[in-house]
Structures are given as structure tokens and as C-alpha cells.
Design a protein around this motif. Structure first.
Motif, short mmCIF file in Angstrom:
data_model
loop_
_atom_site.label_atom_id
_atom_site.label_comp_id
_atom_site.label_asym_id
_atom_site.label_seq_id
_atom_site.Cartn_x
_atom_site.Cartn_y
_atom_site.Cartn_z
N HIS A 9 5.92 2.12 6.55
CA HIS A 9 5.72 2.66 5.18
C HIS A 9 6.01 1.55 4.21
O HIS A 9 6.50 0.62 4.23
CB HIS A 9 6.53 3.92 5.06
N CYS A 50 4.52 6.18 -0.87
CA CYS A 50 4.18 5.11 0.05
C CYS A 50 2.88 4.29 -0.41
O CYS A 50 2.00 4.80 -1.04
CB CYS A 50 3.91 5.80 1.28
N ARG A 83 1.75 2.11 2.01
CA ARG A 83 0.99 1.76 3.29
C ARG A 83 0.23 2.74 3.92
O ARG A 83 0.65 3.80 3.86
CB ARG A 83 2.07 1.24 4.45
N CYS A 117 -0.33 4.70 6.37
CA CYS A 117 0.57 5.14 7.37
C CYS A 117 -0.27 6.41 8.09
O CYS A 117 0.27 6.89 9.10
CB CYS A 117 1.87 5.54 6.89
N MET A 142 2.70 11.12 0.64
CA MET A 142 3.98 10.79 0.79
C MET A 142 4.68 10.42 -0.30
O MET A 142 4.55 9.54 -0.86
CB MET A 142 4.11 9.44 1.85
#
Ligand code: HEC
Ligand SMILES: [Cu+2]
Length: 327
Positions: A67, A103, A105, A107, A114
Motif C-alpha cells: 500500500h 492509499c 498504490r 492495491c 482505503m
């Protein structure tokens, strides 16, 4: 060994223990934050308290995939959160308020869900309230259809438009206020009094759009778009070739979720290359949609993530799928 030597060794040892132990003691008192894919709970804890002017140290680890951590509307580099490793992050807030961390990234399918908040207390508590976004003061209905009834037969060109504009009393049209509150199509209509062909009018519109942006703003918009929007809206605004880079980064483990995301996008095509849609939308309308998100679809809300300037950069970049700014 002499007694004094023993004592001094003891003192050195105690000193080392104090130097290492005391910070360790305080260090470990901040709870470890766990990052997991949104489906498995996201950030835990997801609400963090902080105080103005007191640096806060966060230790974050990931329980599943890679992340990233960043705080919205703050000038900070995102930090990778690796499974089984602990990242140390120090944050300093100079204004109270509720900040969103998120977050960075790709993911999984619900990557953009997130998010968590940092509640920063302290003075000045009388931070001036932000003025309402333009779509509110213009009273725009974000959900009303906004297709342009007429579209150009070729991509409008700011280069051609500049020559045309130089022969027109066009200065009224160049102000940021005018640009932000009008769709390209409305400007095209406003220009109908001028002795121009339709394609010349569209070229003048492209020129007006270009004068309201800068190469820096476009570059910033391009970067933000690649990081945050391309996975859904497509690298070239059309939905093609998405996820390629992110797949490589996210690794094998999340491959399946990424393909799930792909299917979802196929069902909800979003085209910034569609002239009907984009030439009928004013910057204020796009700003509203980006701030608010939603629309009954997977479009995330970005209001707490980006600064106002970053959102204008994104908008300028999105229009560049319609206009030719370079020869
Ligand atoms: C999770 C996928 C997803 C991500 C990520 C995403 N969007 Fe969207 N976006 C959508 C969907 C779905 C729609 C709705 C499309 C529709 O109404 O057909 C949409 C609609 C929009 C619209 C409205 C277009 C219109 O004419 O009505 C804008 C503007 C927009 N997105 C900008 C962005 C920007 C800028 C980013 C990145 C900061 C972004 N989106 C990231 C899924 C996404
Ligand atoms: Cu994540």
C-alpha cells in the motif's frame, strides 16, 4: 578492573540504555497502524488524533499487499507500506482540521476506498471557512445531462485559434471567471456573432482554453491523472491500456482483483475523449464532479484529497484530450 573503571563502564552502559531506551519507550507508545485492502478493513485504526505544532510519529505496516500512505491537501511524498515491514512517518500540522489520509498504490478493486482521517486539534481554531466551490455558487446541477448538441468535425486547434483570435475583440473571453463558468460549447455559441466558420469558432475556443492553463499546470494535471484517474478513465482518457503499469507494480497477488476492476470499467465506460460529453461541460461542472464523486458509480470523491489548484490542474489536463495545444 578498578572500581572506578567499573563505575564508569556502568555509567556508560546506563547512558546507552537511556539514550536508546527512552526514545524506544515513547516510540512504541504510538499504536502500530495496520493497512489492509479495503475489503479486509482498510486502515486500522482509521481515525488518528493529532495536535497543531506537535509532530506526530506514525508506524505503519501492511498485513497484505503493498500500500502507500499520503495525507490529502498536504505537500508530502507518499510512503510505501510494505507487508511485514514498518514504515516510520512523521507529520506536522500547522492548521487544525480534519485531514484525509489515503492509499496511493493500486492495491485492488476498492483501492480508493482505503481512506482514514486525522483529526488535528489546536489553534488557530478560527481558520477562515473555505468559500463554497464554484458549482455551488453557480447553482449547477451536477447530475443533469450536459452533452453538447454540436461538435467539431476535427480536433479544435489552439494554434489555428490564436491567429483567429488575434483578429477578434476576444479579450472578454479570456478571463478565468469566464472560462471556469462556461462549457466550450457555450463559448462556441457566444462566438456565433463573429464572422467565422464553425471550425474557426471551435479553434478560437481551443485557444481560449489554452490561455487559461500553463504548461506547468498541464504537467501537474497529467501526473495526478496518471496516479489517480488513469486506472479507471484510461491513460488516454478513453479507457484503453489501463492498469498496465499498476499491474506491474502491484504484483501477481492482486492480479485477479485488477481484472475484476477492468470488468467493472467495461460496464461503465467513461470517456474524456468523447467530445459531446466534454465540450458540453464547464470547468465548474467538472470541478463539482471531481470534488463530490459518486453519481451512483464508482467515481470516488476527491475533495479532501486534492487542493483546489490540483483540481484545476486535473481539469485543464482532462480538456487536453479534446484540444490540440501543440503543432
Ligand atoms: C474507480 C474508478 C474511477 C476513478 C479512480 C476515477 N473515476 Fe472519474 N468517474 C468514474 C465513473 C464510473 C464516472 C461516471 C461516468 C459516467 O457517468 O458515465 C466518473 C466520472 C467522472 C467525471 C464526470 C464526467 C462527466 O462528464 O460527467 C469526471 C470529471 C471525472 N470522473 C474525473 C475523475 C478524475 C479527475 C479522477 C482522478 C482524480 C477520477 N475521475 C478517478 C470512475 C472513476
Ligand atoms: Cu491500498
Amino acid at each position: 578492573m578498578k572500581r572506578s573503571e567499573l563505575i564508569s563502564r556502568f555509567l556508560i552502559a546506563a547512558g546507552v540504555l537511556l539514550a536508546v531506551g527512552v526514545p524506544l519507550f515513547f516510540w512504541t507508545r504510538t499504536p502500530l497502524i495496520h493497512a489492509r485492502m479495503a475489503e479486509s478493513g482498510g486502515w486500522n485504526p482509521s481515525v488518528i488524533q493529532a495536535e497543531v505544532g506537535k509532530p506526530i510519529h506514525l508506524k505503519i505496516t501492511s498485513d497484505d499487499v503493498v500500500h502507500g500512505f499520503a495525507v490529502g491537501q498536504m505537500d508530502m511524498q507518499s510512503v510505501d507500506i510494505l507487508p511485514g515491514k514498518v514504515a516510520d512517518i512523521t507529520l506536522n500540522f500547522d492548521k487544525p482540521g480534519i485531514y484525509t489520509f489515503y492509499c496511493t498504490r493500486w492495491c485492488g478493486l476498492n483501492h480508493w476506498r482505503m481512506r482514514g482521517t486525522i483529526e488535528v486539534s489546536g489553534s488557530p481554531s478560527d481558520v477562515e471557512p473555505a468559500s463554497p466551490p464554484l458549482y455551488v455558487s453557480l447553482n449547477l446541477d451536477l447530475d443533469a445531462p450536459h452533452d453538447a448538441p454540436n461538435i467539431p468535425s476535427q480536433s479544435p486547434s489552439a494554434i489555428r485559434g490564436e491567429n483567429i483570435a488575434s483578429q477578434l475583440p476576444i479579450t472578454n473571453y479570456l478571463s478565468p471567471e469566464y472560462y471556469r463558468s462556461h462549457s466550450p460549447y457555450q463559448v462556441f455559441t457566444d462566438l456565433s456573432a463573429a464572422p467565422l466558420t464553425e471550425s474557426q469558432r471551435w479553434d478560437a475556443v481551443a485557444f481560449i482554453w489554452q490561455t487559461n492553463t500553463t504548461p506547468e499546470s498541464l504537467a501537474s494535471g497529467k501526473q495526478l491523472y496518471a496516479q489517480n484517474c488513469a486506472a479507471c478513465h484510461g491513460e488516454n482518457g478513453a479507457g484503453d491500456g489501463v492498469f498496465a503499469d499498476d499491474l506491474a507494480q502491484a504484483g501477481e497477488s492482486s492480479m485477479q482483483t485488477m481484472e475484476g476492476a477492468m470488468d467493472m470499467m467495461m460496464q461503465t465506460p467513461v470517456g474524456f475523449t468523447d467530445p459531446r460529453r466534454m465540450l458540453g461541460a464547464s470547468p465548474a461542472l467538472l470541478q463539482g464532479k471531481i470534488l463530490r464523486g459518486g453519481m451512483g458509480t464508482g467515481m470516488p470523491m476527491w475533495g479532501s484529497i486534492f487542493t483546489e489548484e490540483q483540481i484545476w490542474d486535473l481539469i485543464a489536463y482532462i480538456y487536453s484530450f479534446q484540444f490540440e495545444y501543440q503543432p
